[in-house]
Design a protein around this motif. Sequence first.
Motif, PDB file in Angstrom:
ATOM      1  N   HIS A  78     -15.898 -72.612 -56.762  1.00 63.53           N
ATOM      2  CA  HIS A  78     -16.703 -73.780 -57.115  1.00 63.53           C
ATOM      3  C   HIS A  78     -16.640 -73.977 -58.627  1.00 63.53           C
ATOM      4  O   HIS A  78     -16.605 -73.011 -59.383  1.00 63.53           O
ATOM      5  N   ALA A  81     -18.335 -80.283 -62.531  1.00 63.61           N
ATOM      6  CA  ALA A  81     -17.694 -81.456 -63.118  1.00 63.61           C
ATOM      7  C   ALA A  81     -17.992 -81.503 -64.618  1.00 63.61           C
ATOM      8  O   ALA A  81     -19.020 -80.991 -65.075  1.00 63.61           O
ATOM      9  N   ALA A  86     -22.461 -82.853 -61.501  1.00 64.66           N
ATOM     10  CA  ALA A  86     -21.892 -82.661 -60.166  1.00 64.66           C
ATOM     11  C   ALA A  86     -21.139 -81.335 -60.120  1.00 64.66           C
ATOM     12  O   ALA A  86     -20.818 -80.737 -61.152  1.00 64.66           O
ATOM     13  N   TYR A  88     -17.938 -79.318 -57.718  1.00 67.60           N
ATOM     14  CA  TYR A  88     -16.932 -79.310 -56.660  1.00 67.60           C
ATOM     15  C   TYR A  88     -16.943 -77.938 -56.007  1.00 67.60           C
ATOM     16  O   TYR A  88     -17.042 -76.909 -56.693  1.00 67.60           O
ATOM     17  N   ARG A  98     -17.579 -82.502 -52.993  1.00 66.76           N
ATOM     18  CA  ARG A  98     -18.297 -82.814 -54.224  1.00 66.76           C
ATOM     19  C   ARG A  98     -19.760 -83.046 -53.874  1.00 66.76           C
ATOM     20  O   ARG A  98     -20.077 -83.669 -52.854  1.00 66.76           O
ATOM     21  N   VAL A 109     -13.563 -84.168 -50.267  1.00 65.52           N
ATOM     22  CA  VAL A 109     -12.539 -84.726 -51.153  1.00 65.52           C
ATOM     23  C   VAL A 109     -11.148 -84.611 -50.542  1.00 65.52           C
ATOM     24  O   VAL A 109     -10.348 -85.537 -50.639  1.00 65.52           O
ATOM     25  N   SER A 150      -9.835 -86.470 -58.210  1.00 68.78           N
ATOM     26  CA  SER A 150     -11.143 -85.874 -57.919  1.00 68.78           C
ATOM     27  C   SER A 150     -11.959 -86.678 -56.915  1.00 68.78           C
ATOM     28  O   SER A 150     -12.917 -86.152 -56.338  1.00 68.78           O
ATOM     29  N   ASP A 151     -11.599 -87.938 -56.688  1.00 67.19           N
ATOM     30  CA  ASP A 151     -12.277 -88.724 -55.660  1.00 67.19           C
ATOM     31  C   ASP A 151     -11.466 -88.811 -54.382  1.00 67.19           C
ATOM     32  O   ASP A 151     -11.758 -89.615 -53.492  1.00 67.19           O
TER      33      ASP A 151
END
Length: 300
Positions: A78, A81, A86, A88, A98, A109, A150-151
Amino acid sequence: MLRTLQPGQRCEVWIASATGESELVYSTEELLLEAPNWTLDGSALILNGDGKLWSFDVADRTLDQVPLAGIPDLNNDHVLAPDGQAIYLSANDGHIYRAALSGGPAARVTPDDGSFHFLHGVSPDGGELAYVGIEAGDFTQPGRLRTIPSDGGATAGVDVGPGHCDGPEYSPDGKWLYLNTESFSSLPGHAQLARVQVDGSGFERLLESETVDWFPHLSPDGELASYIRFPGGTEGHPADLPVAVVLVSTSDWTAPLHTWPLFGGQGTLNVNSWSPDSRRFAFVAYPLANTDSPKDNVLD
């Protein structure tokens, strides 16, 4: 499968300084905690344990669960961000998610591409993730360095040779990925530290050693790095071994500045645990009744 402590084993969270001091800040015989991250405001460590996410208040020495929803049990990969709001997370279903660091619902993701995805790095601009992909979840196959927006979206591979690799993490300037890889040796499991430019060029070894070296983590100012050193002949990064956490200058990876011998391995230093001011970092030890803890030399 969730990790638990053995009978008579403790979980110890330590904070070490760039000048060599170290301090035990939390100890428990009830919960196996792993892989600390340091929050952007410097107030807390974020860890996983029992498949959940936990926040440890550095000043108050208190541990609280982060309430997440819509995510399977977590593993120890983990990373926060860059905005500090945030996080991940890798989960035991093989996907990356996320979520807000304060808790709430998590969003997946990674795509359903048949692979397992183990997160390790977030680019400094927050736009890209670096992870290790295990094709078809076949752990007899080597892990491969991959990136993804990342999205979510299309994934891409970065060639770092035929050997298994792990721990890919962006440098603070975003130009490099630091990792460990078995591509430099024919010995099974002989991981060594390396880096590669994000475009796949300039792949180079950072250190040649007889030990098995994993998880290089750069300080936010890029001047220091920590990593974990396993005994020669170790395959993978197993738990419950005599290991050492090593601190080096990034100008010379061959000359340790300080080392912290401990009983641990898996969970000790899987992700970047540097404080935002580059003065301290955290790690976890798992001593048994007949093993030693790191020396407690209280921080200033």
